[in-house]
Design an enzyme around this catalytic site. Structure first.
Site, PDB file in Angstrom:
ATOM      1  N   GLY A  53       7.030  12.978 -85.386  1.00 25.13           N
ATOM      2  CA  GLY A  53       7.182  11.644 -85.941  1.00 25.13           C
ATOM      3  C   GLY A  53       8.198  11.616 -87.050  1.00 25.13           C
ATOM      4  O   GLY A  53       8.682  12.647 -87.514  1.00 25.13           O
ATOM      5  N   ASP A  85      -2.150   4.259 -99.532  1.00 24.17           N
ATOM      6  CA  ASP A  85      -1.549   3.788 -98.282  1.00 24.17           C
ATOM      7  C   ASP A  85      -2.514   3.989 -97.122  1.00 24.17           C
ATOM      8  O   ASP A  85      -2.157   4.525 -96.070  1.00 24.17           O
ATOM      9  CB  ASP A  85      -0.225   4.501 -98.014  1.00 24.17           C
ATOM     10  CG  ASP A  85       0.635   3.786 -96.964  1.00 24.17           C
ATOM     11  OD1 ASP A  85       0.380   2.583 -96.708  1.00 24.17           O
ATOM     12  OD2 ASP A  85       1.549   4.419 -96.396  1.00 24.17           O
ATOM     13  N   GLY A 129       9.702   8.887 -90.514  1.00 28.27           N
ATOM     14  CA  GLY A 129       9.499   7.699 -91.336  1.00 28.27           C
ATOM     15  C   GLY A 129      10.460   7.726 -92.502  1.00 28.27           C
ATOM     16  O   GLY A 129      11.408   8.520 -92.532  1.00 28.27           O
ATOM     17  N   GLY A 130      10.209   6.843 -93.481  1.00 28.10           N
ATOM     18  CA  GLY A 130      11.102   6.769 -94.619  1.00 28.10           C
ATOM     19  C   GLY A 130      11.117   8.037 -95.450  1.00 28.10           C
ATOM     20  O   GLY A 130      12.097   8.336 -96.132  1.00 28.10           O
ATOM     21  N   PHE A 131      10.032   8.818 -95.380  1.00 26.42           N
ATOM     22  CA  PHE A 131       9.903  10.029 -96.176  1.00 26.42           C
ATOM     23  C   PHE A 131      10.706  11.183 -95.603  1.00 26.42           C
ATOM     24  O   PHE A 131      11.106  12.094 -96.310  1.00 26.42           O
ATOM     25  CB  PHE A 131       8.428  10.453 -96.224  1.00 26.42           C
ATOM     26  CG  PHE A 131       7.843  10.675 -94.858  1.00 26.42           C
ATOM     27  CD1 PHE A 131       8.000  11.881 -94.209  1.00 26.42           C
ATOM     28  CD2 PHE A 131       7.157   9.664 -94.216  1.00 26.42           C
ATOM     29  CE1 PHE A 131       7.478  12.084 -92.930  1.00 26.42           C
ATOM     30  CE2 PHE A 131       6.634   9.858 -92.945  1.00 26.42           C
ATOM     31  CZ  PHE A 131       6.804  11.067 -92.304  1.00 26.42           C
ATOM     32  N   GLY A 132      10.913  11.205 -94.289  1.00 23.95           N
ATOM     33  CA  GLY A 132      11.507  12.354 -93.622  1.00 23.95           C
ATOM     34  C   GLY A 132      10.942  12.457 -92.215  1.00 23.95           C
ATOM     35  O   GLY A 132      10.825  11.448 -91.521  1.00 23.95           O
ATOM     36  N   LYS A 141       5.897  19.033 -92.338  1.00 21.65           N
ATOM     37  CA  LYS A 141       6.459  17.784 -92.846  1.00 21.65           C
ATOM     38  C   LYS A 141       7.678  18.085 -93.706  1.00 21.65           C
ATOM     39  O   LYS A 141       7.582  18.814 -94.691  1.00 21.65           O
ATOM     40  CB  LYS A 141       5.416  17.021 -93.661  1.00 21.65           C
ATOM     41  CG  LYS A 141       5.891  15.674 -94.203  1.00 21.65           C
ATOM     42  CD  LYS A 141       4.748  14.932 -94.883  1.00 21.65           C
ATOM     43  CE  LYS A 141       5.176  13.569 -95.380  1.00 21.65           C
ATOM     44  NZ  LYS A 141       4.062  12.810 -96.000  1.00 21.65           N
TER      45      LYS A 141
END
Length: 305
Positions: free
Chosen positions: A35, A161, A37-40, A57
């Protein structure tokens, strides 16, 4: 949602272990991307010493919003690392993802090595495949999530979140884990004035005044999540709907379940329940957990990550 393309993480020799330990590449093998996302990005992986399946991650350095200091570390680390390490140091919790290791990548950010249940999918995908969950099923998941959040708060962390994409379900056992503490923070009693979570899960006070308390934010998000589970989608999409704080039930839901959701989604933060009050609500007290598993396990989705 997660991009399931088989993207490989290209690691270079600059990956250094903390405190002079062996480097990442000598301890782990990185596989396809799970996956992003904005984080990496998140990749599948394997620990070479015993073959344990893990999630890796990658956090881009320029995406890190909050930093923290760890004992024995000269340089600051992402707040997520510090929060997960705090939770692991006290023994962890079965409902919270465990960080097994972390590494700094020279000039590129950080790698977090996380546990990965062998057969799991996030709750968003689970609901997308299965549709709205039975109240038995929803209660089983919701109880686990609330109890895990009690542990998180008891050890000085707030997630900030909570949503279906940040809950993973083990499709064999129906056990769930809270993941992704990238928006988390140390728990405090004074108001927060920054928010990196998901807007459609945020409460009216954040929309209107950019301020909120840790517990009342968490409980509001839990109300959105429970509605999502029993109705198949979230109750609010626009700011004006959040501020109105009047969910419209699109499916037949018991009065007891509706009352808990509406209590969590009270407009005034001080009128929302605590986590303890959620667990003692009549809807949470009805039904047997073991019965939930027996009743619903046969209809689990066959696919998993």
């Amino acid at each position: 949602m997660f991009d399931k393309r088989a993207v490989e993480l290209k690691l270079e020799e600059e990956v250094r272990g903390k405190n002079g330990k062996e480097p990442f590449c000598s301890q782990y093998r990185c596989g396809p991307q799970l996956g992003s996302g904005g984080f990496g990005s998140v990749f599948s992986g394997q620990r070479l010493s015993d073959g344990l399946q893990v999630a890796i991650k990658q956090i881009s350095g320029d995406k890190i919003q909050q930093w923290a200091r760890l004992p024995g570390e000269l340089s600051p680390v992402p707040m997520e690392v510090a929060l997960l390490q705090r939770l692991s140091a006290v023994g962890g919790h079965p409902g919270v993802i465990r960080m097994l290791d972390w590494f700094e990548v020279e000039g590129r950010g950080f790698l977090l090595v996380l546990e990965r249940p062998p057969q799991c999918q996030d709750l968003f995908d689970f609901i997308t495949e299965k549709g709205a969950l039975s109240e038995h099923f929803a209660r089983r998941f919701f109880r686990q999530i609330v109890e895990a959040l009690q542990f998180v708060h008891a050890h000085g962390v707030v997630h900030r979140d909570i949503k279906d994409e940040n809950i993973v379900v083990d499709t064999r056992t129906l056990e769930v884990k809270i993941i992704d503490f990238g928006s988390g923070a140390p728990l405090k009693e004074t108001p927060y004035r920054e928010f990196e979570g998901t807007r459609v899960y945020s409460p009216p006070e954040w929309i209107q005044s950019q301020s909120y308390q840790a517990v009342s934010l968490t409980v509001w998000s839990l109300g959105v999540l429970l509605f999502d589970m029993v109705c198949g989608d979230i109750p609010f999409e626009r700011d004006k709907e959040i501020i109105k704080a009047k969910p419209i039930f699109t499916r037949r839901v018991s009065k007891e379940c509706q009352s808990l959701i509406c209590w969590c989604l009270s407009y005034h933060p001080e009128k929302r329940p605590t986590l303890e009050e959620i667990l003692t609500h009549p809807w949470m007290q009805s039904g047997e957990v073991g019965g939930d598993l027996q009743e619903d396990h046969s209809s689990l989705p066959s696919q998993s990550l």
